[in-house]
Design a protein around this motif. Structure first.
Motif, short mmCIF file in Angstrom:
data_model
loop_
_atom_site.label_atom_id
_atom_site.label_comp_id
_atom_site.label_asym_id
_atom_site.label_seq_id
_atom_site.Cartn_x
_atom_site.Cartn_y
_atom_site.Cartn_z
N GLU A 103 -8.48 4.04 6.84
CA GLU A 103 -7.22 3.66 6.19
C GLU A 103 -7.40 2.45 5.28
O GLU A 103 -6.77 2.35 4.22
CB GLU A 103 -6.14 3.39 7.24
CG GLU A 103 -5.59 4.63 7.92
CD GLU A 103 -6.54 5.23 8.95
OE1 GLU A 103 -6.37 6.42 9.30
OE2 GLU A 103 -7.47 4.52 9.42
N TYR B 9 -6.36 3.13 1.54
CA TYR B 9 -5.12 2.49 1.09
C TYR B 9 -5.28 1.04 0.64
O TYR B 9 -4.83 0.67 -0.45
CB TYR B 9 -4.08 2.54 2.22
CG TYR B 9 -3.66 3.93 2.61
CD1 TYR B 9 -2.86 4.70 1.76
CD2 TYR B 9 -4.06 4.49 3.82
CE1 TYR B 9 -2.47 5.99 2.11
CE2 TYR B 9 -3.67 5.78 4.19
CZ TYR B 9 -2.88 6.52 3.33
OH TYR B 9 -2.51 7.80 3.69
N THR C 30 0.84 -1.20 0.00
CA THR C 30 0.00 0.00 0.00
C THR C 30 0.87 1.25 0.00
O THR C 30 2.07 1.19 0.30
CB THR C 30 -0.91 0.04 1.23
OG1 THR C 30 -0.12 0.24 2.42
CG2 THR C 30 -1.70 -1.26 1.38
N ASP C 31 0.28 2.38 -0.30
CA ASP C 31 1.02 3.64 -0.35
C ASP C 31 1.58 4.04 1.02
O ASP C 31 2.53 4.83 1.09
CB ASP C 31 0.12 4.77 -0.86
CG ASP C 31 -0.14 4.66 -2.36
OD1 ASP C 31 0.60 3.91 -3.04
OD2 ASP C 31 -1.08 5.31 -2.85
N ASP C 32 0.99 3.53 2.11
CA ASP C 32 1.51 3.86 3.44
C ASP C 32 2.32 2.72 4.05
O ASP C 32 2.55 2.67 5.26
CB ASP C 32 0.38 4.29 4.39
CG ASP C 32 -0.67 3.23 4.60
OD1 ASP C 32 -0.74 2.27 3.80
OD2 ASP C 32 -1.44 3.34 5.58
#
Length: 429
Positions: free
Chosen positions: A166, A170, A80-82
């Motif tokens: 989240e 995400y 994921t982007d995070d």
């Protein structure tokens, strides 16, 4: 004299049965309390569990479980982007599909505290046997998606600072992108159970354009607001998390209902110990999920025994607290941190509502009258907010409840025909 002896004997037997039942209830209560904690693991080797009589299916991971039933599956890692590392599975060969796969692919998303694994009554086999290219997601914090590029879930509290926000911003987009990039299609069909629908709605609200990557959403007992939830156990439990989250965080408790901890291992053992403990576990499921206490149950004894080898699969305290908040609100909204913190984070005293009108993708909804976790009134409220609802289907069986969606022995006859009907409408040959 003989009559008195008989009566004394009957009283003693009744007393023993009563004491036994109390011991079983106390044991289950201890285990239920322990479920809340990320307690140290009581690791038992698979061989040991097998010798103790555990059902084989409760000991297998997803790829092993599908192989056991004649299906071939693959494991995929998604970033994921995070920085969360998620595990997805794809069933590449179904036992009863003897033609080319239909397109586009189908993404099946589990509900709260679940994972892609589960008993053989699941939808995955039915969908695969109908020759769909099926992918199964696992959101952050569950058994299969408990990794991060830099955070250690066992040491870093920051790993667990997530809720459906989240997951929707995400996890769901990352899995959709991965499936589309891997298969080369521009769109897919999405099936979301409970939280699996709620997080999709969050994505459409907060990630403009992502709804355009989905042709059809099939929403199964969708969880958004839960103002009318009738399960006293679930309501009390989640609201307790909401009220006590700060205190729990101070004590270091961030993860709850994890698979593999002492408590989950104990309940898996307890529920397969004997016919008596098995029935007691079934009654706990009944009390947790059903509006109508006369429900006879459509989950088989074998499925119950297997279920607790895979469920619950874990989530964060923060996510459970958000569900507690949703019991008190008539809105589908972001986390309520209190007036002062809301002003800092959101610029308003109340948490903003998710923009349900942004879910422009066609939606078909299936829900049950006897669902104690996602009440029919909340489902009907949600569907009234969405701009493109194709059909709402209330299962004809008046006893159909929340857990039946994924674990009922009658799934193939009750809800799958309607799922198949709509998938075909949005699928190429």
């Amino acid at each position: 004299m003989f009559a008195r002896e008989v009566l004394r004997s009957v009283d003693n037997m009744a007393s023993k049965r009563s004491n036994t039942f109390k011991v079983l209830l106390a044991s289950l209560a201890v285990a239920a309390l322990g479920y809340v904690l990320r307690s140290p693991s009581l690791y038992l080797r698979r061989e040991t569990k097998s010798s103790l009589g555990y059902p084989k299916d409760s000991l297998l991971n997803f790829t092993e479980l599908t192989a056991e039933y004649g299906y071939l599956s693959e494991e995929h890692k998604v970033l994921t982007d995070d920085g969360y590392i998620l595990t997805m599975f794809r069933i590449v060969k179904a036992r009863n599909c003897h033609r080319a796969k239909r397109s586009p692919p189908v993404l099946l998303m589990h509900g709260l505290l679940q994972s892609s694994s589960g008993p053989d009554a699941g939808l995955a086999y039915l969908i695969s046997d109908a020759c769909y290219d099926l992918w199964l997601g696992n959101v952050r914090g569950n058994y299969y998606s408990r990794e991060h590029v830099r955070l250690d879930p066992d040491k870093d509290p920051a790993y667990w600072k997530f809720y459906i926000e989240e997951i929707g911003i995400y996890d769901v987009p990352a899995m959709i992108d991965y499936v589309l990039n891997y298969t080369g299609f521009e769109k897919l069909n999405y099936i979301g159970f409970s939280q699996g629908t709620g997080t999709f709605l969050v994505m459409c609200s907060e990630k403009p354009g992502y709804c355009d990557k989905v042709k059809l959403v099939i929403s199964l007992a969708p969880a958004s607001r839960q103002m009318h939830t009738q399960s006293k156990i679930f309501r009390t439990m989640t609201q307790t998390f909401y009220r006590m989250e700060g205190l729990l965080s101070m004590t270091g408790l961030q993860e709850v209902f994890s698979k593999g901890g002492f408590s989950q291992e104990f309940v898996a053992f307890f529920c397969q110990l004997s016919g008596v403990t098995e029935r007691l576990c079934e009654k706990v499921i009944d009390a947790f999920d059903h509006v109508d206490s006369t429900h006879l149950g459509s989950i088989t004894n074998q499925t119950t025994r297997v279920l607790f080898g895979h469920f619950p699969a874990g989530t964060s305290v923060h996510n459970m607290a958000r569900y507690g908040q949703s019991m008190n609100s008539g809105r589908f909204e972001k986390f309520d941190y209190g007036r002062e913190q809301n002003l800092v984070l959101y610029g308003s005293e109340e948490p903003p509502q998710y923009n349900l009108s942004a879910t422009t993708v066609p939606v078909m909804c299936i829900y049950g009258k006897n669902d104690g976790l996602v009440d029919t009134r909340d489902v009907e409220w949600l569907m009234a907010q969405l701009p493109n609802v194709l059909e709402m289907v209330k299962v004809e069986d008046p006893q159909w409840n929340h857990m039946d969606v994924t674990y009922s022995q009658y799934t193939g006859d009750t809800i799958f025909p309607k799922i198949h009907e709509y998938l075909l409408k949005y699928t190429s040959a």
